[in-house]
Design a protein around this motif. Structure first.
Motif, short mmCIF file in Angstrom:
data_model
loop_
_atom_site.label_atom_id
_atom_site.label_comp_id
_atom_site.label_asym_id
_atom_site.label_seq_id
_atom_site.Cartn_x
_atom_site.Cartn_y
_atom_site.Cartn_z
N ASP A 1 0.84 -1.20 0.00
CA ASP A 1 0.00 0.00 0.00
C ASP A 1 0.88 1.25 0.00
O ASP A 1 1.31 1.73 1.05
CB ASP A 1 -0.92 -0.01 1.23
CG ASP A 1 -2.02 1.05 1.14
OD1 ASP A 1 -1.80 2.06 0.45
OD2 ASP A 1 -3.09 0.85 1.74
N PRO B 1 -2.68 -3.22 2.35
CA PRO B 1 -4.05 -2.70 2.23
C PRO B 1 -4.93 -3.17 3.38
O PRO B 1 -4.92 -4.35 3.74
CB PRO B 1 -4.53 -3.29 0.89
CG PRO B 1 -3.27 -3.47 0.11
CD PRO B 1 -2.24 -3.89 1.11
N GLU C 1 -8.57 -3.84 5.25
CA GLU C 1 -9.90 -4.29 4.86
C GLU C 1 -10.66 -4.75 6.08
O GLU C 1 -10.09 -4.92 7.17
CB GLU C 1 -9.80 -5.44 3.84
CG GLU C 1 -8.94 -6.58 4.30
CD GLU C 1 -8.60 -7.55 3.18
OE1 GLU C 1 -8.27 -8.71 3.49
OE2 GLU C 1 -8.67 -7.16 2.01
N GLY D 1 -12.58 0.84 -1.20
CA GLY D 1 -11.39 0.09 -1.57
C GLY D 1 -10.35 0.15 -0.47
O GLY D 1 -10.60 0.66 0.62
N ALA D 2 -9.15 -0.35 -0.77
CA ALA D 2 -8.16 -0.50 0.29
C ALA D 2 -6.96 0.44 0.16
O ALA D 2 -6.12 0.48 1.03
CB ALA D 2 -7.65 -1.94 0.32
N ASP D 3 -6.87 1.21 -0.94
CA ASP D 3 -5.73 2.09 -1.10
C ASP D 3 -5.85 3.27 -0.14
O ASP D 3 -6.82 4.02 -0.16
CB ASP D 3 -5.64 2.60 -2.54
CG ASP D 3 -4.46 3.52 -2.74
OD1 ASP D 3 -4.66 4.75 -2.73
OD2 ASP D 3 -3.33 3.02 -2.86
N THR E 1 -15.33 1.35 -8.52
CA THR E 1 -14.70 0.48 -7.54
C THR E 1 -14.95 -0.97 -7.86
O THR E 1 -15.69 -1.32 -8.79
CB THR E 1 -15.23 0.79 -6.14
OG1 THR E 1 -16.63 0.46 -6.11
CG2 THR E 1 -15.05 2.26 -5.78
N SER F 1 -5.76 -4.87 -6.32
CA SER F 1 -5.18 -6.09 -5.78
C SER F 1 -6.15 -7.23 -6.04
O SER F 1 -7.31 -7.16 -5.63
CB SER F 1 -4.95 -5.95 -4.27
OG SER F 1 -4.76 -7.21 -3.68
N ALA G 1 -8.06 -8.21 -3.13
CA ALA G 1 -9.20 -7.34 -2.81
C ALA G 1 -10.41 -7.74 -3.65
O ALA G 1 -11.55 -7.66 -3.17
CB ALA G 1 -8.83 -5.88 -3.07
N ARG H 1 -11.99 -10.72 -1.94
CA ARG H 1 -12.72 -10.33 -0.73
C ARG H 1 -14.03 -9.63 -1.08
O ARG H 1 -15.05 -9.81 -0.41
CB ARG H 1 -11.84 -9.42 0.13
CG ARG H 1 -10.51 -10.04 0.51
CD ARG H 1 -10.66 -11.23 1.43
NE ARG H 1 -9.42 -11.98 1.57
CZ ARG H 1 -8.40 -11.62 2.34
NH1 ARG H 1 -8.46 -10.50 3.01
NH2 ARG H 1 -7.32 -12.38 2.42
N ALA H 2 -14.02 -8.80 -2.15
CA ALA H 2 -15.24 -8.12 -2.56
C ALA H 2 -16.29 -9.12 -3.04
O ALA H 2 -17.48 -8.99 -2.74
CB ALA H 2 -14.92 -7.11 -3.67
N GLU I 1 -8.30 -16.87 -4.76
CA GLU I 1 -7.44 -16.11 -3.84
C GLU I 1 -6.16 -16.87 -3.53
O GLU I 1 -5.06 -16.30 -3.53
CB GLU I 1 -8.20 -15.81 -2.55
CG GLU I 1 -7.38 -15.00 -1.55
CD GLU I 1 -8.16 -14.62 -0.31
OE1 GLU I 1 -7.53 -14.11 0.64
OE2 GLU I 1 -9.39 -14.83 -0.28
#
Length: 336
Positions: free
Chosen positions: A27, A134, A136, A168-170, A207, A236, A239, A242-243, A306
């Protein structure tokens, strides 16, 4: 010394006790934010030419010179090294042998776990080595709450959950949106879910949420465009996984409530955080396309995706595109 994630906040707050800090991970926004925090705590500024030396990649040869320099106006100095990799190890080692109270701040985004620089500084007793990855889930929610608290803004819990699902994770992107919301709320203001959705709904349009919701609804064109935008922004693949799992879990929860006798509309309204109003149609289409066995098989496939992305040398971008294509095809693409 390698710093445990639970001790990171305390270590950063007390960075003046250390000789230096190594910030590594995926990140870049979080790395830059933490580096700036360290420099500001010691040098009381980010741009004082007498107390702060910023060394980009082509200036790494000056590390020893800057560590040994004295401030002409007094006060502790900071040497801020950016884009560091193994090539700077010799100069960093030599600099740490110089008697100085100057803080050495090293940004090393993407530094491999087996890198010589990381191994050497992980073991150095006067260097704090901190991973920046990142955020989450609960970690991201907690970070959002901290950012709003620092700004003196109260935020409803539902709003925090929704923000964690769409921002998001950024870290840089998250902070940018938080600053927009703080400005919207005003001094000592309060933000509700509706206000957050009204303020950043449009900016959250590209996103992962777009790619996953469109794919589950079977809209291949929208899903592909959203995925490519996310990839261009440095998505990523983890990510993405996970989404997907988050959306599938919410769909399964609605199916559970429907099995208990609730209507589809009632079950959807029971979700917390609620479905974003612009995503209600795609969420409803997904419910119509997917049954429980299909969702369970898809969840297993996403978990496999993943795991594959975490393997060294994995073609994760190609795997991401294939996953979205499979989700667009629906349950039949995950038949055993």
């Amino acid at each position: 010394m390698k710093i445990d994630a639970r001790s990171t906040a305390r270590t950063l707050a007390e960075i003046g006790k250390w000789r230096g800090v190594l910030l590594y991970g995926d990140d870049l926004g979080l790395i830059r934010e933490r580096a700036a925090q360290c420099v500001r705590l010691v040098a009381e500024s980010l741009d004082d030419p007498f107390r702060v030396a910023v060394l980009d990649q082509e200036q790494h040869g000056r590390i020893e010179e800057e560590i040994g320099a004295l401030s002409l106006i007094g006060g502790r100095r900071a040497v801020w090294v950016r884009d560091a990799q193994d090539a700077v190890l010799a100069r960093v080692t030599a600099a740490l042998q110089i008697e100085s109270d100057t803080l050495l701040v090293i940004e090393a985004p993407g530094l491999a776990s087996r890198a010589k620089l990381r191994a050497a500084l992980d073991a150095h007793p006067k260097i704090a080595a901190i991973g920046c990855y990142p955020e989450e889930g609960r970690t991201l929610i907690a970070s959002l709450a901290d950012l709003f608290r620092e700004a003196g803004i109260a935020v409803d819990r539902d709003a925090l959950f929704w923000l964690s699902s769409v921002l998001g994770a950024d870290r840089a992107a998250v902070r940018s949106e938080v600053e927009k919301l703080v400005l919207y709320a005003g001094e000592s203001g309060k933000l509700s879910l509706d206000e957050c959705q009204e303020c950043i709904g449009d900016s959250a349009g590209a996103t992962l949420d777009d790619a996953t919701s469109a794919a589950m609804a079977g809209d291949r064109a929208v899903a592909d465009i959203a995925l490519e935008r996310a990839l261009a922004d440095g998505l990523s693949p983890i990510a993405l996984a996970r989404a997907c799992l988050s959306l599938m879990t919410r769909l399964l929860r609605v199916l559970d409530w429907m099995d208990e006798g609730k209507s589809r509309q009632e079950a959807v309204k029971m979700l917390r955080p609620p479905v974003f109003f612009k995503k209600v149609d795609s969420f409803t289409k997904a419910l119509e396309r997917w049954d429980r066995p299909g969702l369970v098989r898809a969840c297993e496939a996403v978990q496999g995706f993943e795991l594959a992305c975490k393997q060294t040398g994995s073609p994760d971008l190609a795997l991401s595109r294939r996953l979205i294509a499979q989700l667009c095809l629906g349950p039949r693409s995950f038949q055993r």
